[in-house]
Design an enzyme around this catalytic site. Sequence first.
Site, PDB file in Angstrom:
ATOM      1  CD1 TRP A   1      -3.188   0.943   0.674  1.00  0.00           C
ATOM      2  CD2 TRP A   1      -1.862   2.336   1.826  1.00  0.00           C
ATOM      3  NE1 TRP A   1      -3.875   2.122   0.870  1.00  0.00           N
ATOM      4  CE2 TRP A   1      -3.083   2.994   1.581  1.00  0.00           C
ATOM      5  CE3 TRP A   1      -0.884   3.024   2.523  1.00  0.00           C
ATOM      6  CZ2 TRP A   1      -3.354   4.284   1.999  1.00  0.00           C
ATOM      7  CZ3 TRP A   1      -1.147   4.319   2.960  1.00  0.00           C
ATOM      8  CH2 TRP A   1      -2.379   4.936   2.693  1.00  0.00           C
TER       9      TRP A   1
ATOM     10  CG  ASN B   1       3.225  -3.114   7.289  1.00  0.00           C
ATOM     11  OD1 ASN B   1       2.914  -1.994   6.885  1.00  0.00           O
ATOM     12  ND2 ASN B   1       2.465  -3.816   8.108  1.00  0.00           N
TER      13      ASN B   1
ATOM     14  CD  GLU C   1     -19.512   4.653  10.146  1.00  0.00           C
ATOM     15  OE1 GLU C   1     -18.613   5.497  10.274  1.00  0.00           O
ATOM     16  OE2 GLU C   1     -19.297   3.492   9.754  1.00  0.00           O
TER      17      GLU C   1
ATOM     18  CG  HIS D   1     -24.723  27.996  11.867  1.00  0.00           C
ATOM     19  ND1 HIS D   1     -24.953  29.264  12.354  1.00  0.00           N
ATOM     20  CD2 HIS D   1     -25.504  27.167  12.605  1.00  0.00           C
ATOM     21  CE1 HIS D   1     -25.815  29.211  13.355  1.00  0.00           C
ATOM     22  NE2 HIS D   1     -26.173  27.940  13.525  1.00  0.00           N
TER      23      HIS D   1
END
Length: 616
Positions: free
Chosen positions: A79, A105, A488, A511
């Site tokens: 990654w 890693n 979420e 707002h």
Amino acid sequence: MCGIVGYIGKKSVVPVILDSLQTLEYRGYDSAGLAFVDNDLLTVYKASGKLMNLRNQLPEKLFEKNGKSRYIGMGHTRWATHGAPTDQNAHPHVSCDGNIALIHNGIVENYGELREGLTQKGHQFHSKTDTECVVHLIEELSKSEPDMMKVLQQVSQRLVGAYALVILDKRHPDKLYGVRNHAPLVVGIGEDELLLGSDVVAVVEHTNKVAYLKDGEIVELSPQGFKVINFYGEPIDAKVETIASGQLIADKKGFKHFMLKEIHEQPDVIRSSLSGRLITPEEPIALFQSDAAQRLEQINRIFIVACGTSYHAGLVGKYFIEDLVRIPVEVEAAGEFRYRNPVIDDKTLVIAISQSGETADTLTAIRQSHDKGSPVIAITNREDSTIARESDWVLPVRAGLEVSVCATKSFTAQVIVLYLLGLYLAETRKALAAENLQEIKSELQRLPALVEHILHTPEPIQALAKKYGNSRDMIFIARGINFPAALEGALKLKEISYIHAEGYSASELKHGPIAMLDRSIPVVAVLTEGIVYDKMISNCQEAKARDAYVIAINSGPMPEDVKDTFEDVLMIPKTHELLSPILTSVPMQLLAYYIAEFLGKDVDQPRNLAKSVTVE
Ligand code: AGP
């Protein structure tokens, strides 16, 4: 983040490595590679993209049974942190002399300085990664020290950052080396074989006996067994544990994606999280098996640290615990907590929430909390994780292996455990009348059936996915304890459909965000019966007045004269307001899922994301 696999044994190594890398695929990656020693030759294959690209490069002879001397090797899913996800930047990286291969890693923070020094000594770099400097450093140090374990001790003195490393040196063709420092690494101990993995998931196909390395340890695997030393060269007696491997095997069980399966598992996950802890509404909550009660009595404040979805679960916990226990609760993203100087002490209970139990920022927040004397409870799905092992108490969420990068059932299970903890604290501190506590407990026991009810009728949500799936933006609004559920809901949608989505407290709309509203931005509004119901209706009317399509997730008694505020209404069952985020989250998970599916996205492995974020 990156997946690591190492193997030494009697099986043909390439299929073993590919299979193990596949079990780690769900964690998210963008390139892959492997290395093995065959007839004294170190062979490396690498490919950007999915594992299939790597598989397609490999000659068929590597898959023959009894693959001759190919019994030692390692594999990696990367990654990208430094350097684009290209073939060249994929691991393993190899030393200039072609003797040593290395996978990694983590992040080497001082790679710039190391690279410069090694370049001056004549080393040639072929990638843009932080990792490559480590293999050259090992090569350089090996020139004056033939013992690799000693070289690795020297390496550990030179590296700054987080790293799990696996090293293969063709001059020691029957040995594999591993190093752990702030990134997980586990040894799998099988019959006539040893493995290394960044997660036990990588080794469970072969063995249920594992030894978790600790930070600052180096391991050597050989046909004779494994030995561990620390960075000072002192031998370590690594503890071998037996794990319940069955729970760690991924299976879609007939669902099209892991995410859909995991959403559907939620009723059982709630049952399992409650089991043995909430027996009857009349009995006290049974949560801890240890000395916690006495220690928790002295607590006058709670600090919750977590990231992403776990952070949202923490926010729900804040509303619940403050309401019931009347103790102040702060919630902070662990990545922020770690770089300031939070006011916590030995009377502050720190709750660290993490599905994976390996999130680097959350782990660091735990260590800093301990430094300030605060006791730490870990709420995690992985009892075998570093976060679990470094906390004072562990409350397992019992969600079972979550494979989809998009967290769903773990969120629900985390919230349930926070509810149990809130109830436990309210009971032990006598903060609420018994009848109020019993009412909440009875409702908690009803939740699995109520979630099942929502899951039985996905059709209206599928229709919404088709209707709104081509939107460019979407807004989620709620108030009170459902505000974190709105955050979420927005996170679910953006991470798997790549549609821009934001969650707001509905009171905040006017707002600023209301300026964006028009017909092109659907607004998902969470309305549950309770003290903010009427306020929510007013906020929805304000959105409708700006021409927005408002979609209600509703459990309240919507008055006739406001129904035309809503373009669509999804009815959900009614429950205690404080427990409602469990029910309001499920339709938002399904909406995100069906939109991503409608758009043809890679639901379980969304781009750029990793399941376990082991770097900061
Ligand atoms: C959620 O869908 C995400 N993939 C992500 O936000 C995740 O919750 C976060 O990275 C924290 O992970 P943890 O719970 O394993 O610590």
